[in-house]
Write a protein that holds these residues in place. Structure first.
Motif, PDB file in Angstrom:
ATOM      1  N   UNK A  38      17.395  18.592  31.999  1.00 64.16           N
ATOM      2  CA  UNK A  38      17.191  18.541  30.554  1.00 64.16           C
ATOM      3  C   UNK A  38      18.462  18.067  29.870  1.00 64.16           C
ATOM      4  N   UNK A  39      19.609  18.598  30.300  1.00 66.28           N
ATOM      5  CA  UNK A  39      20.876  18.219  29.682  1.00 66.28           C
ATOM      6  C   UNK A  39      21.174  16.733  29.888  1.00 66.28           C
ATOM      7  N   UNK A  40      20.923  16.229  31.072  1.00 71.79           N
ATOM      8  CA  UNK A  40      21.194  14.817  31.338  1.00 71.79           C
ATOM      9  C   UNK A  40      20.362  13.899  30.455  1.00 71.79           C
ATOM     10  N   UNK A  41      19.146  14.323  30.137  1.00 70.62           N
ATOM     11  CA  UNK A  41      18.283  13.497  29.284  1.00 70.62           C
ATOM     12  C   UNK A  41      18.614  13.627  27.805  1.00 70.62           C
ATOM     13  N   UNK A  42      19.066  14.807  27.396  1.00 71.67           N
ATOM     14  CA  UNK A  42      19.277  15.049  25.978  1.00 71.67           C
ATOM     15  C   UNK A  42      20.702  14.796  25.493  1.00 71.67           C
ATOM     16  N   UNK A  43      21.682  15.020  26.368  1.00 73.52           N
ATOM     17  CA  UNK A  43      23.083  14.938  25.958  1.00 73.52           C
ATOM     18  C   UNK A  43      23.903  14.183  26.997  1.00 73.52           C
ATOM     19  N   UNK A  44      24.875  13.389  26.566  1.00 70.32           N
ATOM     20  CA  UNK A  44      25.659  12.581  27.505  1.00 70.32           C
ATOM     21  C   UNK A  44      26.926  13.277  28.024  1.00 70.32           C
ATOM     22  N   UNK A  45      27.034  14.585  27.879  1.00 69.94           N
ATOM     23  CA  UNK A  45      28.272  15.271  28.230  1.00 69.94           C
ATOM     24  C   UNK A  45      28.327  15.659  29.701  1.00 69.94           C
ATOM     25  N   UNK A  46      29.537  15.628  30.245  1.00 67.08           N
ATOM     26  CA  UNK A  46      29.759  16.146  31.599  1.00 67.08           C
ATOM     27  C   UNK A  46      29.744  17.671  31.542  1.00 67.08           C
ATOM     28  N   UNK A  47      29.388  18.293  32.655  1.00 69.06           N
ATOM     29  CA  UNK A  47      29.279  19.750  32.688  1.00 69.06           C
ATOM     30  C   UNK A  47      30.618  20.456  32.470  1.00 69.06           C
ATOM     31  N   UNK A  48      31.731  19.764  32.654  1.00 70.48           N
ATOM     32  CA  UNK A  48      33.036  20.403  32.540  1.00 70.48           C
ATOM     33  C   UNK A  48      33.690  20.198  31.170  1.00 70.48           C
ATOM     34  N   UNK A  49      32.901  19.850  30.159  1.00 69.17           N
ATOM     35  CA  UNK A  49      33.436  19.705  28.809  1.00 69.17           C
ATOM     36  C   UNK A  49      32.960  20.865  27.932  1.00 69.17           C
ATOM     37  N   UNK A  50      33.730  21.171  26.911  1.00 73.39           N
ATOM     38  CA  UNK A  50      33.365  22.253  25.992  1.00 73.39           C
ATOM     39  C   UNK A  50      32.045  21.942  25.286  1.00 73.39           C
ATOM     40  N   UNK A  51      31.831  20.680  24.946  1.00 75.69           N
ATOM     41  CA  UNK A  51      30.605  20.291  24.245  1.00 75.69           C
ATOM     42  C   UNK A  51      29.371  20.555  25.114  1.00 75.69           C
ATOM     43  N   UNK A  52      29.500  20.383  26.437  1.00 76.40           N
ATOM     44  CA  UNK A  52      28.375  20.644  27.332  1.00 76.40           C
ATOM     45  C   UNK A  52      27.942  22.104  27.221  1.00 76.40           C
ATOM     46  N   UNK A  53      28.907  23.003  27.263  1.00 73.37           N
ATOM     47  CA  UNK A  53      28.582  24.435  27.200  1.00 73.37           C
ATOM     48  C   UNK A  53      27.856  24.772  25.900  1.00 73.37           C
ATOM     49  N   UNK A  54      28.332  24.193  24.810  1.00 66.45           N
ATOM     50  CA  UNK A  54      27.702  24.426  23.513  1.00 66.45           C
ATOM     51  C   UNK A  54      26.264  23.899  23.500  1.00 66.45           C
ATOM     52  N   UNK A  55      26.072  22.687  23.955  1.00 64.25           N
ATOM     53  CA  UNK A  55      24.737  22.090  23.961  1.00 64.25           C
ATOM     54  C   UNK A  55      23.829  22.740  25.004  1.00 64.25           C
ATOM     55  N   UNK A  56      24.411  23.256  26.079  1.00 70.19           N
ATOM     56  CA  UNK A  56      23.606  23.932  27.108  1.00 70.19           C
ATOM     57  C   UNK A  56      22.903  25.148  26.523  1.00 70.19           C
ATOM     58  N   UNK A  57      23.572  25.847  25.619  1.00 67.57           N
ATOM     59  CA  UNK A  57      22.935  27.009  24.986  1.00 67.57           C
ATOM     60  C   UNK A  57      21.729  26.575  24.155  1.00 67.57           C
ATOM     61  N   UNK A  58      21.868  25.463  23.447  1.00 65.16           N
ATOM     62  CA  UNK A  58      20.746  24.923  22.671  1.00 65.16           C
ATOM     63  C   UNK A  58      19.609  24.530  23.614  1.00 65.16           C
ATOM     64  N   UNK A  59      19.960  23.897  24.711  1.00 64.53           N
ATOM     65  CA  UNK A  59      18.974  23.436  25.679  1.00 64.53           C
ATOM     66  C   UNK A  59      18.268  24.615  26.356  1.00 64.53           C
TER      67      UNK A  59
END
Length: 113
Positions: A38-59
């Protein structure tokens, strides 16, 4: 009535969780929810970035809402294994969930690849 089974997987990146879940979904009548996909389709962030963690909660919330909607639809259809269940009940069950302990003798599969 058929037994309902939930498979929860955790492990390090690259451990094979997604591959194993795909195989299970092919073998069983299953609905599979995978955060990475889901994250790969919705957001372009790598898993090791702060933005990924934030968007992962939304996802995760989106996945959860989708799973609850699926459970509610199955309950409404009244098919095999269905029992009264709504979003409030699912959230309550999730809030009291604890991982099984060894003395409970719940079958556990450890994938060591």
């Amino acid at each position: 009535m058929s037994e309902t089974v939930v498979h929860l997987m955790c492990g390090l990146n690259g451990a094979g969780k997604t591959a194993y879940a795909r195989r299970l979904a092919e073998q069983l009548p299953a609905v599979r929810f995978g955060l990475d996909e889901w994250m790969l389709r919705l957001y372009p962030y790598r898993y090791d970035t702060a933005k990924y963690a934030e968007q992962a909660e939304v996802c995760k919330e989106l996945i959860w809402e989708t799973a609850v909607a699926r459970a509610e639809a199955r309950t409404a259809a009244g098919g095999p294994g269905a029992h009264p269940l709504d979003g409030t009940a699912v959230r309550h069950l999730a809030s009291i969930f604890e991982p099984p302990t060894a003395d409970e003798e719940i079958p556990t599969t450890v994938i060591d690849g």
